[in-house]
Design an enzyme around this catalytic site. Structure first.
Site, PDB file in Angstrom:
ATOM      1  N   GLU A 187      29.219  56.046  38.921  1.00 41.43           N
ATOM      2  CA  GLU A 187      29.043  56.231  37.474  1.00 41.43           C
ATOM      3  C   GLU A 187      27.619  55.901  37.055  1.00 41.43           C
ATOM      4  O   GLU A 187      27.023  56.590  36.240  1.00 41.43           O
ATOM      5  CB  GLU A 187      30.026  55.351  36.706  1.00 41.43           C
ATOM      6  CG  GLU A 187      29.899  55.483  35.190  1.00 41.43           C
ATOM      7  CD  GLU A 187      30.857  54.589  34.444  1.00 41.43           C
ATOM      8  OE1 GLU A 187      30.889  54.659  33.207  1.00 41.43           O
ATOM      9  OE2 GLU A 187      31.581  53.810  35.108  1.00 41.43           O
ATOM     10  N   HIS A 202      11.637  70.333  40.027  1.00 39.05           N
ATOM     11  CA  HIS A 202      13.092  70.407  39.946  1.00 39.05           C
ATOM     12  C   HIS A 202      13.607  71.344  41.027  1.00 39.05           C
ATOM     13  O   HIS A 202      13.152  72.487  41.142  1.00 39.05           O
ATOM     14  CB  HIS A 202      13.527  70.912  38.561  1.00 39.05           C
ATOM     15  CG  HIS A 202      13.281  69.922  37.465  1.00 39.05           C
ATOM     16  ND1 HIS A 202      14.000  69.906  36.298  1.00 39.05           N
ATOM     17  CD2 HIS A 202      12.392  68.908  37.355  1.00 39.05           C
ATOM     18  CE1 HIS A 202      13.572  68.932  35.513  1.00 39.05           C
ATOM     19  NE2 HIS A 202      12.591  68.321  36.141  1.00 39.05           N
ATOM     20  N   GLU A 221      16.395  72.899  41.262  1.00 39.36           N
ATOM     21  CA  GLU A 221      17.043  74.101  40.715  1.00 39.36           C
ATOM     22  C   GLU A 221      16.016  75.192  40.424  1.00 39.36           C
ATOM     23  O   GLU A 221      16.228  76.372  40.724  1.00 39.36           O
ATOM     24  CB  GLU A 221      17.811  73.757  39.438  1.00 39.36           C
ATOM     25  CG  GLU A 221      18.954  72.768  39.628  1.00 39.36           C
ATOM     26  CD  GLU A 221      18.529  71.325  39.420  1.00 39.36           C
ATOM     27  OE1 GLU A 221      19.397  70.506  39.106  1.00 39.36           O
ATOM     28  OE2 GLU A 221      17.319  71.022  39.567  1.00 39.36           O
ATOM     29  N   CYS A 272      19.532  69.310  34.555  1.00 39.82           N
ATOM     30  CA  CYS A 272      19.041  68.839  33.264  1.00 39.82           C
ATOM     31  C   CYS A 272      19.062  70.012  32.278  1.00 39.82           C
ATOM     32  O   CYS A 272      19.394  71.144  32.643  1.00 39.82           O
ATOM     33  CB  CYS A 272      17.628  68.282  33.404  1.00 39.82           C
ATOM     34  SG  CYS A 272      16.383  69.542  33.818  1.00 39.82           S
ATOM     35  N   CYS A 325      16.689  72.958  33.292  1.00 44.00           N
ATOM     36  CA  CYS A 325      17.196  73.718  34.434  1.00 44.00           C
ATOM     37  C   CYS A 325      18.426  74.522  34.040  1.00 44.00           C
ATOM     38  O   CYS A 325      18.636  75.630  34.548  1.00 44.00           O
ATOM     39  CB  CYS A 325      17.512  72.778  35.591  1.00 44.00           C
ATOM     40  SG  CYS A 325      16.048  72.126  36.427  1.00 44.00           S
TER      41      CYS A 325
END
Length: 221
Positions: free
Chosen positions: A58, A94, A96, A124, A127
């Site tokens: 988490e 990034h 992605e 994010c 992205c």
């Protein structure tokens, strides 16, 4: 849910623990001196990276990179399947974005591409927008994203970005224990000379999967 993790060692983040040592005790490179954009690519990632970065906790303390394992199935006269992984380095890069800039352009133009990503955390906002643009522009692209964790899912802007990806045709899924095992078998390198080791699930893997699956369902519906 999982407890907050301790700060990782440099090795877990992809940096050697003795970064400040070495021949001549070389001065440690400061972050501002690092190149602004660099992507690490390969077929298999080190096991230590997988165990830390993909863990579906988490609290993602210290997990400031994105690891993206991909499978591209190109449909055509001669179907082709390619796979590999991307790891972003430094804050400006990034994984992605790199996939669309460096991997997808190498695939056969005009063909249908069934793409599956196994990502350490969800994209994010920026992205997510790039993903939507790619899906709307390329009608032959089918994208399924399997994520270990949801990135900043409490933020309204992030929730809207996840919904926009679904609306654009992207299939979003939370990685099940079986998916982590698949990544372990197909994208994680084993020590040279050793027999392949079986995937060992961490203690809260099923509980954390259910937690994130519930959160994603709430966001998308």
């Amino acid at each position: 849910m999982a407890e907050k993790q301790e700060e990782p060692s440099n090795a877990q983040n992809g940096e050697p623990d003795n970064a400040e040592e070495g021949e001549g005790k070389k001065k440690k490179v400061k972050r501002e001196d690092l190149p602004p954009f660099e992507i690490v690519t390969g077929e298999r990632l080190p096991a230590i990276f997988f165990k830390f970065q993909f863990r579906n906790v988490e609290y993602s303390s210290g997990r400031n990179k994105t690891f993206l394992c991909y499978v591209v199935e190109t449909q055509g006269k001669e179907p082709v399947t390619s796979r590999g992984y991307l790891e972003d380095e430094h804050a400006a890069a990034h994984a992605e974005m790199a996939f669309f800039n460096t991997i997808l352009p190498t695939c056969q133009a005009g063909a249908r591409h069934d793409v599956t990503w196994y990502v350490s955390s969800s994209p994010c906002v920026a992205c997510a927008q790039r993903i939507c643009e790619a899906l709307r522009k390329n009608k032959g692209l089918r994208l399924t994203i399997m994520v270990g964790r949801l990135f900043m899912w409490e933020e309204p802007e992030m929730q809207a970005a996840l919904r926009s990806m679904k609306e654009a045709g992207c299939k979003l899924r939370i990685m099940k224990p079986q998916d982590f095992e698949y990544v372990w078998k197909n994208f994680v390198e084993q020590e040279e000379g050793e027999e392949a080791k079986s995937f060992v699930p961490w203690e809260d893997i099923q509980e954390n999967f259910q937690y994130y699956e519930e959160k994603l369902a709430e966001i998308l519906h």
